[in-house]
Motif scaffolding. Structure first.
Motif, PDB file in Angstrom:
ATOM      1  N   LYS A 353       0.837  -1.198   0.000  1.00 47.35           N
ATOM      2  CA  LYS A 353       0.000   0.000   0.000  1.00 47.35           C
ATOM      3  C   LYS A 353       0.874   1.251   0.000  1.00 47.35           C
ATOM      4  CE  LYS A 353      -3.538  -2.761   0.373  1.00 47.35           C
ATOM      5  NZ  LYS A 353      -4.386  -3.035  -0.806  1.00 47.35           N
ATOM      6  N   ARG A 354       1.508   1.493  -1.120  1.00 44.93           N
ATOM      7  CA  ARG A 354       2.369   2.656  -1.273  1.00 44.93           C
ATOM      8  C   ARG A 354       2.150   3.259  -2.664  1.00 44.93           C
ATOM      9  NH1 ARG A 354       2.642   1.831   3.340  1.00 44.93           N
ATOM     10  NH2 ARG A 354       4.457   1.708   4.733  1.00 44.93           N
ATOM     11  N   GLY A 355       2.646   4.470  -2.856  1.00 44.31           N
ATOM     12  CA  GLY A 355       2.557   5.105  -4.160  1.00 44.31           C
ATOM     13  C   GLY A 355       3.519   4.479  -5.149  1.00 44.31           C
ATOM     14  N   ILE A 356       3.371   4.855  -6.421  1.00 46.66           N
ATOM     15  CA  ILE A 356       4.184   4.288  -7.493  1.00 46.66           C
ATOM     16  C   ILE A 356       5.675   4.495  -7.225  1.00 46.66           C
ATOM     17  CG2 ILE A 356       4.783   4.465  -9.943  1.00 46.66           C
ATOM     18  CD1 ILE A 356       2.171   3.074  -9.577  1.00 46.66           C
ATOM     19  N   LYS A 357       6.062   5.688  -6.784  1.00 48.98           N
ATOM     20  CA  LYS A 357       7.474   5.989  -6.564  1.00 48.98           C
ATOM     21  C   LYS A 357       8.087   5.051  -5.537  1.00 48.98           C
ATOM     22  CE  LYS A 357      11.063   8.611  -7.459  1.00 48.98           C
ATOM     23  NZ  LYS A 357      11.656   8.611  -8.809  1.00 48.98           N
ATOM     24  N   ASN A 358       7.385   4.811  -4.440  1.00 44.70           N
ATOM     25  CA  ASN A 358       7.905   3.903  -3.414  1.00 44.70           C
ATOM     26  C   ASN A 358       7.892   2.451  -3.884  1.00 44.70           C
ATOM     27  OD1 ASN A 358       8.634   5.651  -1.233  1.00 44.70           O
ATOM     28  ND2 ASN A 358       6.461   6.027  -0.873  1.00 44.70           N
ATOM     29  N   LYS A 359       6.929   2.103  -4.717  1.00 43.31           N
ATOM     30  CA  LYS A 359       6.918   0.756  -5.287  1.00 43.31           C
ATOM     31  C   LYS A 359       8.121   0.551  -6.202  1.00 43.31           C
ATOM     32  CE  LYS A 359       1.944  -0.319  -5.206  1.00 43.31           C
ATOM     33  NZ  LYS A 359       0.771  -0.642  -6.040  1.00 43.31           N
ATOM     34  N   GLN A 360       8.476   1.584  -6.962  1.00 42.18           N
ATOM     35  CA  GLN A 360       9.671   1.500  -7.804  1.00 42.18           C
ATOM     36  C   GLN A 360      10.919   1.281  -6.952  1.00 42.18           C
ATOM     37  OE1 GLN A 360       8.930   5.318 -10.078  1.00 42.18           O
ATOM     38  NE2 GLN A 360       9.665   4.046 -11.752  1.00 42.18           N
ATOM     39  N   PHE A 361      11.031   2.019  -5.874  1.00 45.09           N
ATOM     40  CA  PHE A 361      12.186   1.904  -4.980  1.00 45.09           C
ATOM     41  C   PHE A 361      12.275   0.502  -4.393  1.00 45.09           C
ATOM     42  CE2 PHE A 361      14.184   2.926  -0.717  1.00 45.09           C
ATOM     43  CZ  PHE A 361      15.457   3.124  -1.225  1.00 45.09           C
ATOM     44  N   LEU A 362      11.122  -0.039  -3.983  1.00 40.70           N
ATOM     45  CA  LEU A 362      11.091  -1.383  -3.422  1.00 40.70           C
ATOM     46  C   LEU A 362      11.476  -2.416  -4.482  1.00 40.70           C
ATOM     47  CD1 LEU A 362      10.490  -3.319  -1.118  1.00 40.70           C
ATOM     48  CD2 LEU A 362       8.051  -3.203  -1.732  1.00 40.70           C
ATOM     49  N   ALA A 363      10.975  -2.255  -5.708  1.00 46.89           N
ATOM     50  CA  ALA A 363      11.304  -3.188  -6.789  1.00 46.89           C
ATOM     51  C   ALA A 363      12.797  -3.170  -7.103  1.00 46.89           C
ATOM     52  CB  ALA A 363      10.497  -2.846  -8.040  1.00 46.89           C
ATOM     53  N   ALA A 364      13.420  -1.986  -7.011  1.00 52.95           N
ATOM     54  CA  ALA A 364      14.851  -1.887  -7.274  1.00 52.95           C
ATOM     55  C   ALA A 364      15.668  -2.591  -6.201  1.00 52.95           C
ATOM     56  CB  ALA A 364      15.260  -0.414  -7.351  1.00 52.95           C
ATOM     57  N   MET A 365      15.185  -2.586  -4.972  1.00 55.99           N
ATOM     58  CA  MET A 365      15.915  -3.202  -3.853  1.00 55.99           C
ATOM     59  C   MET A 365      15.628  -4.683  -3.702  1.00 55.99           C
ATOM     60  SD  MET A 365      15.808  -0.433  -0.750  1.00 55.99           S
ATOM     61  CE  MET A 365      14.050  -0.655  -0.504  1.00 55.99           C
ATOM     62  N   ASP A 366      14.387  -5.093  -4.002  1.00 57.65           N
ATOM     63  CA  ASP A 366      13.940  -6.446  -3.669  1.00 57.65           C
ATOM     64  C   ASP A 366      13.542  -7.186  -4.944  1.00 57.65           C
ATOM     65  OD1 ASP A 366      12.729  -8.736  -2.734  1.00 57.65           O
ATOM     66  OD2 ASP A 366      11.486  -7.738  -1.237  1.00 57.65           O
ATOM     67  N   ASN A 367      14.368  -8.131  -5.383  1.00 58.50           N
ATOM     68  CA  ASN A 367      14.070  -8.902  -6.590  1.00 58.50           C
ATOM     69  C   ASN A 367      12.788  -9.709  -6.448  1.00 58.50           C
ATOM     70  OD1 ASN A 367      16.410  -7.950  -7.782  1.00 58.50           O
ATOM     71  ND2 ASN A 367      17.635  -9.730  -7.186  1.00 58.50           N
ATOM     72  N   ASN A 368      12.497 -10.167  -5.250  1.00 59.49           N
ATOM     73  CA  ASN A 368      11.272 -10.942  -5.037  1.00 59.49           C
ATOM     74  C   ASN A 368      10.036 -10.085  -5.289  1.00 59.49           C
ATOM     75  OD1 ASN A 368      12.619 -13.334  -4.293  1.00 59.49           O
ATOM     76  ND2 ASN A 368      12.783 -12.663  -2.163  1.00 59.49           N
ATOM     77  N   TYR A 369      10.107  -8.830  -4.853  1.00 58.80           N
ATOM     78  CA  TYR A 369       8.969  -7.945  -5.102  1.00 58.80           C
ATOM     79  C   TYR A 369       8.848  -7.649  -6.598  1.00 58.80           C
ATOM     80  CZ  TYR A 369       5.898  -3.904  -5.143  1.00 58.80           C
ATOM     81  OH  TYR A 369       4.863  -3.042  -5.415  1.00 58.80           O
ATOM     82  N   LEU A 370       9.973  -7.424  -7.276  1.00 61.23           N
ATOM     83  CA  LEU A 370       9.929  -7.181  -8.715  1.00 61.23           C
ATOM     84  C   LEU A 370       9.353  -8.388  -9.444  1.00 61.23           C
ATOM     85  CD1 LEU A 370      10.491  -5.526 -11.214  1.00 61.23           C
ATOM     86  CD2 LEU A 370      12.881  -6.268 -11.131  1.00 61.23           C
ATOM     87  N   GLU A 371       9.710  -9.598  -9.003  1.00 61.79           N
ATOM     88  CA  GLU A 371       9.144 -10.800  -9.609  1.00 61.79           C
ATOM     89  C   GLU A 371       7.637 -10.836  -9.441  1.00 61.79           C
ATOM     90  OE1 GLU A 371      11.114 -14.195  -7.987  1.00 61.79           O
ATOM     91  OE2 GLU A 371      13.028 -13.769  -8.973  1.00 61.79           O
ATOM     92  N   ARG A 372       7.159 -10.380  -8.280  1.00 63.63           N
ATOM     93  CA  ARG A 372       5.711 -10.343  -8.040  1.00 63.63           C
ATOM     94  C   ARG A 372       5.043  -9.362  -8.996  1.00 63.63           C
ATOM     95  NH1 ARG A 372       4.028  -8.043  -2.444  1.00 63.63           N
ATOM     96  NH2 ARG A 372       5.481  -9.646  -1.738  1.00 63.63           N
ATOM     97  N   VAL A 373       5.684  -8.203  -9.196  1.00 70.35           N
ATOM     98  CA  VAL A 373       5.133  -7.211 -10.135  1.00 70.35           C
ATOM     99  C   VAL A 373       5.114  -7.767 -11.561  1.00 70.35           C
ATOM    100  CG1 VAL A 373       5.538  -4.949 -11.197  1.00 70.35           C
ATOM    101  CG2 VAL A 373       5.833  -5.231  -8.721  1.00 70.35           C
ATOM    102  N   LEU A 374       6.207  -8.389 -11.962  1.00 73.98           N
ATOM    103  CA  LEU A 374       6.297  -8.946 -13.311  1.00 73.98           C
ATOM    104  C   LEU A 374       5.296 -10.091 -13.509  1.00 73.98           C
ATOM    105  CD1 LEU A 374      10.173  -8.974 -13.754  1.00 73.98           C
ATOM    106  CD2 LEU A 374       8.554  -7.477 -14.928  1.00 73.98           C
ATOM    107  N   ALA A 375       4.997 -10.820 -12.443  1.00 74.00           N
ATOM    108  CA  ALA A 375       4.060 -11.940 -12.539  1.00 74.00           C
ATOM    109  C   ALA A 375       2.666 -11.473 -12.920  1.00 74.00           C
ATOM    110  CB  ALA A 375       4.011 -12.702 -11.225  1.00 74.00           C
ATOM    111  N   LEU A 376       2.353 -10.196 -12.666  1.00 69.64           N
ATOM    112  CA  LEU A 376       1.051  -9.645 -13.008  1.00 69.64           C
ATOM    113  C   LEU A 376       0.906  -9.475 -14.505  1.00 69.64           C
ATOM    114  CD1 LEU A 376       0.871  -6.946 -10.199  1.00 69.64           C
ATOM    115  CD2 LEU A 376      -0.362  -9.107 -10.272  1.00 69.64           C
ATOM    116  N   ALA A 377       2.015  -9.558 -15.217  1.00 69.03           N
ATOM    117  CA  ALA A 377       1.953  -9.426 -16.669  1.00 69.03           C
ATOM    118  C   ALA A 377       1.417 -10.693 -17.314  1.00 69.03           C
ATOM    119  CB  ALA A 377       3.342  -9.114 -17.228  1.00 69.03           C
TER     120      ALA A 377
END
Length: 377
Positions: A353-377
């Motif tokens: 539950k964060r804005g886009i900018k903070n989600k980007q920051f989290l994705a850059a730091m955490d590969n697992n979170y980025l994988e979750r975002v990519l899985a939505l594709a």
């Protein structure tokens, strides 16, 4: 029963034709596109930043990409995106969107244009490109976009965008530049409704609508089927009242020859704003296919600004679109598509539950979170 395999965004973009000649292909095209997308999701806004991201995340990227010659250089990213067929790249994006979108009846789809200020190149006399986008305001999803021709304006781009969208059951909203008979016809042919702002130079229609509303208000709405709705907001030293009104069954009076498709009602919004002891009044008029539902009309008008607040603002503030200096050949348009993909994927991720900018920051730091975002594709 054998399950149908899921078609991913990578599958759609794997259909892109590679513009390079064979002897220059040191890197797979899908690797280049995937690295760029991951980097943009994580906040990269230049070719150098994308290369730096790839080098930093090499070990992780190697787990699902071939990378036969390591990470491409920033020059390689620049050349490939400049050469990629922008129309085909957009088609891949649209096909992906159509595979994931779930648009409910009554969804407001706002269509509006935005200039990519950083794409202006004075040295080559290249004007900043302008893109027209369609935004599903409830689902917060970019449905598509087209580039405005340099020698034209949004009036020619909007029909091209409408033709490639699936709008059945939606309510399409456009500002005054979209008040064109052909645009209204295309929307109606898609079995969609419309709410379009009237422009003052639209022949005599604007004056006729204005005069009709003034007459009906003076008579207490005696002659036409009507509905009204009111909203009131306080905050930050501002007090604003919006009065909405609709007149339905007016086609025989205002459009007896039926030159406007599915023209059922006219709408009016009167905004009374008080700020610092000063009061201002603004009145806007609309044509619409909706009938006798001022609350639905009000929601459509207010929802239209979601494309400014939820898309254009995010593109400028979080993804720094206006500051981006990518400008060669097809690269600005193709990179704009990458940003739209990033906005869609980050917006679809609801667990954080964060804005886009903070989600980007989290994705850059955490590969697992980025994988979750990519899985939505």
């Amino acid at each position: 029963m054998k399950l149908k395999p899921k078609i991913t965004i990578a599958d759609h973009f794997a259909l892109m034709e590679d513009p390079r000649i064979d002897r220059t292909k040191r890197h797979n095209l899908i690797d280049i596109l995937t690295i760029a997308l991951c980097a943009v999701i994580c906040g990269a806004d230049s070719w150098v930043a994308i290369e730096l991201y790839g080098c930093t995340k090499y070990e992780w990227l190697k787990t699902f990409l071939e990378l036969p010659n390591g990470i491409p250089s920033h020059d390689t990213f620049a050349r490939v995106f400049a050469q990629l067929n922008s129309q085909r790249f957009q088609e891949c994006f649209l096909n992906w969107i159509k595979s994931i979108q779930i648009i409910t009846d009554g969804e407001v789809v706002a269509i509006d244009g935005k200039t990519l200020c950083g794409s202006h190149d004075k040295s080559s006399e290249q004007s900043a490109i302008r893109m027209v986008s369609a935004w599903a305001t409830t689902n917060k999803l970019v449905l598509g976009q087209v580039k405005v021709d340099e020698k034209s304006n949004e009036i020619t781009a909007i029909p091209e965008l409408i033709k490639v969208l699936e709008l059945s059951g939606c309510i399409v909203t456009i500002d005054a530049i979209g008040c064109q008979k052909e645009i209204v016809k295309l929307i109606s042919q898609q079995n969609a409704d419309y709410v379009i702002t009237l422009k003052k130079n639209q022949g005599n229609l604007y004056d006729e609508v204005e005069q009709l509303f003034k007459a009906e208000i003076g008579k207490g709405f005696q002659d036409f089927q009507h509905s009204t709705y009111k909203t009131e907001e306080h905050g930050h030293g501002r007090h604003e009242i919006r009065n909405y009104a609709m007149l339905t069954g007016i086609q025989s009076r205002l459009d007896p020859d039926s030159v406007w498709s599915n023209f059922n009602s006219i709408g009016m919004v009167e905004s009374v704003r008080q700020v610092g002891g000063k009061t201002t009044v603004e009145t806007r008029y609309f044509i619409t296919s909706l009938e006798d539902n001022a609350q639905q009309f009000a929601n459509s008008v207010r929802s239209h600004w979601g494309i400014e607040n939820s898309l254009h603002w995010v593109l400028d503030v979080a993804l720094k679109e206006d500051d981006c200096r990518i400008r060669k050949d097809n690269a600005p348009q193709n990179f704009a598509v990458m940003r739209q993909i990033a906005v869609n994927l980050l917006g679809k991720e609801k667990r954080v539950k964060r804005g886009i900018k903070n989600k980007q920051f989290l994705a850059a730091m955490d590969n697992n979170y980025l994988e979750r975002v990519l899985a939505l594709a």
